[in-house]
Design a protein around this motif. Sequence first.
Motif, PDB file in Angstrom:
ATOM      1  N   ILE A   1       0.827  -1.204   0.000  1.00  0.00           N
ATOM      2  CA  ILE A   1       0.000   0.000   0.000  1.00  0.00           C
ATOM      3  C   ILE A   1       0.863   1.256   0.000  1.00  0.00           C
ATOM      4  CG2 ILE A   1      -0.294   0.236   2.513  1.00  0.00           C
ATOM      5  CD1 ILE A   1      -3.204   1.068   1.931  1.00  0.00           C
ATOM      6  N   ARG A   2       2.032   1.202   0.631  1.00  0.00           N
ATOM      7  CA  ARG A   2       2.936   2.353   0.591  1.00  0.00           C
ATOM      8  C   ARG A   2       3.437   2.583  -0.829  1.00  0.00           C
ATOM      9  NH1 ARG A   2       5.236   4.483   5.154  1.00  0.00           N
ATOM     10  NH2 ARG A   2       7.178   4.849   4.038  1.00  0.00           N
ATOM     11  N   ARG A   3       3.665   1.510  -1.554  1.00  0.00           N
ATOM     12  CA  ARG A   3       4.098   1.639  -2.942  1.00  0.00           C
ATOM     13  C   ARG A   3       2.998   2.272  -3.789  1.00  0.00           C
ATOM     14  NH1 ARG A   3       7.382   3.108  -6.695  1.00  0.00           N
ATOM     15  NH2 ARG A   3       7.513   1.743  -8.513  1.00  0.00           N
ATOM     16  N   ILE A   4       1.751   1.867  -3.548  1.00  0.00           N
ATOM     17  CA  ILE A   4       0.622   2.466  -4.260  1.00  0.00           C
ATOM     18  C   ILE A   4       0.490   3.936  -3.896  1.00  0.00           C
ATOM     19  CG2 ILE A   4      -1.892   2.458  -4.473  1.00  0.00           C
ATOM     20  CD1 ILE A   4      -1.787  -0.580  -4.175  1.00  0.00           C
ATOM     21  N   HIS A   5       0.655   4.273  -2.603  1.00  0.00           N
ATOM     22  CA  HIS A   5       0.601   5.680  -2.185  1.00  0.00           C
ATOM     23  C   HIS A   5       1.679   6.492  -2.907  1.00  0.00           C
ATOM     24  CE1 HIS A   5      -2.444   4.806   0.588  1.00  0.00           C
ATOM     25  NE2 HIS A   5      -1.738   4.603   1.682  1.00  0.00           N
ATOM     26  N   GLU A   6       2.873   5.921  -3.010  1.00  0.00           N
ATOM     27  CA  GLU A   6       3.962   6.629  -3.683  1.00  0.00           C
ATOM     28  C   GLU A   6       3.607   6.912  -5.139  1.00  0.00           C
ATOM     29  OE1 GLU A   6       8.529   5.814  -5.265  1.00  0.00           O
ATOM     30  OE2 GLU A   6       7.542   4.354  -3.978  1.00  0.00           O
ATOM     31  N   THR A   7       3.057   5.900  -5.815  1.00  0.00           N
ATOM     32  CA  THR A   7       2.673   6.079  -7.215  1.00  0.00           C
ATOM     33  C   THR A   7       1.556   7.112  -7.346  1.00  0.00           C
ATOM     34  OG1 THR A   7       3.273   3.784  -7.690  1.00  0.00           O
ATOM     35  CG2 THR A   7       1.876   4.898  -9.291  1.00  0.00           C
ATOM     36  N   ASN A   8       0.553   7.028  -6.463  1.00  0.00           N
ATOM     37  CA  ASN A   8      -0.554   7.983  -6.519  1.00  0.00           C
ATOM     38  C   ASN A   8      -0.076   9.406  -6.271  1.00  0.00           C
ATOM     39  OD1 ASN A   8      -2.432   6.023  -7.115  1.00  0.00           O
ATOM     40  ND2 ASN A   8      -3.109   5.752  -5.005  1.00  0.00           N
ATOM     41  N   TYR A   9       0.885   9.578  -5.357  1.00  0.00           N
ATOM     42  CA  TYR A   9       1.367  10.932  -5.083  1.00  0.00           C
ATOM     43  C   TYR A   9       2.052  11.538  -6.300  1.00  0.00           C
ATOM     44  CZ  TYR A   9       3.762  14.910  -3.105  1.00  0.00           C
ATOM     45  OH  TYR A   9       4.213  16.190  -2.878  1.00  0.00           O
ATOM     46  N   ARG A  10       2.713  10.720  -7.094  1.00  0.00           N
ATOM     47  CA  ARG A  10       3.383  11.228  -8.283  1.00  0.00           C
ATOM     48  C   ARG A  10       2.381  11.756  -9.301  1.00  0.00           C
ATOM     49  NH1 ARG A  10       8.802   9.271  -8.794  1.00  0.00           N
ATOM     50  NH2 ARG A  10       9.359   7.880  -7.091  1.00  0.00           N
ATOM     51  N   ILE A  11       1.147  11.236  -9.264  1.00  0.00           N
ATOM     52  CA  ILE A  11       0.151  11.589 -10.276  1.00  0.00           C
ATOM     53  C   ILE A  11      -0.884  12.586  -9.759  1.00  0.00           C
ATOM     54  CG2 ILE A  11      -1.604  10.632 -11.849  1.00  0.00           C
ATOM     55  CD1 ILE A  11      -0.120   7.994 -11.747  1.00  0.00           C
ATOM     56  N   ILE A  12      -1.167  12.579  -8.456  1.00  0.00           N
ATOM     57  CA  ILE A  12      -2.248  13.394  -7.919  1.00  0.00           C
ATOM     58  C   ILE A  12      -1.945  14.880  -8.057  1.00  0.00           C
ATOM     59  CG2 ILE A  12      -1.425  13.596  -5.531  1.00  0.00           C
ATOM     60  CD1 ILE A  12      -4.330  12.935  -4.661  1.00  0.00           C
ATOM     61  N   LEU A  13      -2.994  15.663  -8.217  1.00  0.00           N
ATOM     62  CA  LEU A  13      -2.876  17.118  -8.309  1.00  0.00           C
ATOM     63  C   LEU A  13      -3.144  17.753  -6.948  1.00  0.00           C
ATOM     64  CD1 LEU A  13      -4.862  17.530 -11.635  1.00  0.00           C
ATOM     65  CD2 LEU A  13      -2.421  17.972 -11.356  1.00  0.00           C
ATOM     66  N   GLY A  14      -2.642  18.967  -6.765  1.00  0.00           N
ATOM     67  CA  GLY A  14      -2.808  19.657  -5.494  1.00  0.00           C
ATOM     68  C   GLY A  14      -4.266  19.856  -5.112  1.00  0.00           C
ATOM     69  N   SER A  15      -5.117  20.154  -6.095  1.00  0.00           N
ATOM     70  CA  SER A  15      -6.535  20.371  -5.810  1.00  0.00           C
ATOM     71  C   SER A  15      -7.209  19.088  -5.339  1.00  0.00           C
ATOM     72  CB  SER A  15      -7.243  20.912  -7.049  1.00  0.00           C
ATOM     73  OG  SER A  15      -7.062  20.045  -8.156  1.00  0.00           O
TER      74      SER A  15
ATOM     75  N   LEU B   1       5.659  14.853   2.768  1.00  0.00           N
ATOM     76  CA  LEU B   1       5.160  15.319   1.473  1.00  0.00           C
ATOM     77  C   LEU B   1       3.941  16.217   1.653  1.00  0.00           C
ATOM     78  CD1 LEU B   1       5.453  11.966  -0.536  1.00  0.00           C
ATOM     79  CD2 LEU B   1       7.010  13.936  -0.598  1.00  0.00           C
ATOM     80  N   THR B   2       4.013  17.091   2.628  1.00  0.00           N
ATOM     81  CA  THR B   2       2.857  17.942   2.945  1.00  0.00           C
ATOM     82  C   THR B   2       2.934  19.314   2.289  1.00  0.00           C
ATOM     83  OG1 THR B   2       4.001  18.578   4.984  1.00  0.00           O
ATOM     84  CG2 THR B   2       2.378  16.803   5.134  1.00  0.00           C
ATOM     85  N   GLY B   3       3.989  19.550   1.505  1.00  0.00           N
ATOM     86  CA  GLY B   3       4.099  20.824   0.821  1.00  0.00           C
ATOM     87  C   GLY B   3       3.056  20.943  -0.285  1.00  0.00           C
ATOM     88  N   GLU B   4       2.813  22.169  -0.707  1.00  0.00           N
ATOM     89  CA  GLU B   4       1.818  22.403  -1.742  1.00  0.00           C
ATOM     90  C   GLU B   4       2.244  21.755  -3.062  1.00  0.00           C
ATOM     91  OE1 GLU B   4      -0.566  26.116  -3.885  1.00  0.00           O
ATOM     92  OE2 GLU B   4       0.745  26.446  -2.158  1.00  0.00           O
ATOM     93  N   LYS B   5       1.315  21.080  -3.692  1.00  0.00           N
ATOM     94  CA  LYS B   5       1.576  20.422  -4.963  1.00  0.00           C
ATOM     95  C   LYS B   5       0.831  21.201  -6.051  1.00  0.00           C
ATOM     96  CE  LYS B   5       2.405  15.691  -6.481  1.00  0.00           C
ATOM     97  NZ  LYS B   5       1.750  15.406  -7.742  1.00  0.00           N
ATOM     98  N   PRO B   6       1.399  21.348  -7.239  1.00  0.00           N
ATOM     99  CA  PRO B   6       0.745  22.139  -8.299  1.00  0.00           C
ATOM    100  C   PRO B   6      -0.544  21.499  -8.759  1.00  0.00           C
ATOM    101  CG  PRO B   6       2.665  20.981  -9.164  1.00  0.00           C
ATOM    102  CD  PRO B   6       2.714  20.822  -7.681  1.00  0.00           C
ATOM    103  N   GLY B   7      -1.398  22.336  -9.341  1.00  0.00           N
ATOM    104  CA  GLY B   7      -2.647  21.829  -9.918  1.00  0.00           C
ATOM    105  C   GLY B   7      -3.786  21.781  -8.944  1.00  0.00           C
TER     106      GLY B   7
END
Length: 221
Positions: free
Chosen positions: A120-134, A215-221
Amino acid sequence: MPVDELILKLIEALKWPGVALAALLMFRSTVTSLVSRAKSAAFGDKSVEFAEPTALAIEQKKQTIAVVEEQPPSQEAPPPPAPEAIVPFETNLKATLAQSHASDEVKIAWLVRGLAIEQIRRIHETNYRIILGSQIALLLKLNTGATIRLSDARELYEQTKKNHPGLYENFMFSEWVMWPKNVGLINFPDIAETSPVTITPAGKDFLHYLVETGLTGEKPG
């Protein structure tokens, strides 16, 4: 060796998913009778890293609903020789298992738990790479326990669209809100404006993962 000490050592060792799999296969005859074999096809080993938010939106539009495919038990060959970097971890894990007086069922239960956590941590890592800030902002709103409907989610989407018109020119609201649902972070019954939106246990765990990994900093989008 005390069980609590065994647990701590196993969890530490299971930070390496390859080690967890090797140890799991050491008891494959018992595993077959305890757990059904499954292969996660959510994103596999795909790791996506994009610099531009527009590329993230394009990648989200390609994703499909996560699927879990059941596989029948099979006689598996032992793993190939471990890479040099993995050898000390396997050696330590095997030594820990050999010293333990716990039953095979207890050992396997903790090994399976550690492997599941790593997956699940691996899935979270992958999702974070794709997810947008909004979309992270939507998760944070849902995590407060407030009643959120798709109409409220649309307001967040529309406000973000005003701030990033180029990004959302070809990224519709339905696509924006369906991606976090498809990967299991949120849920809603249908696409109606009055549909209640809720955060899933995986969505809450994803937010914990962001805090835990800084990874709590603001992410674009």
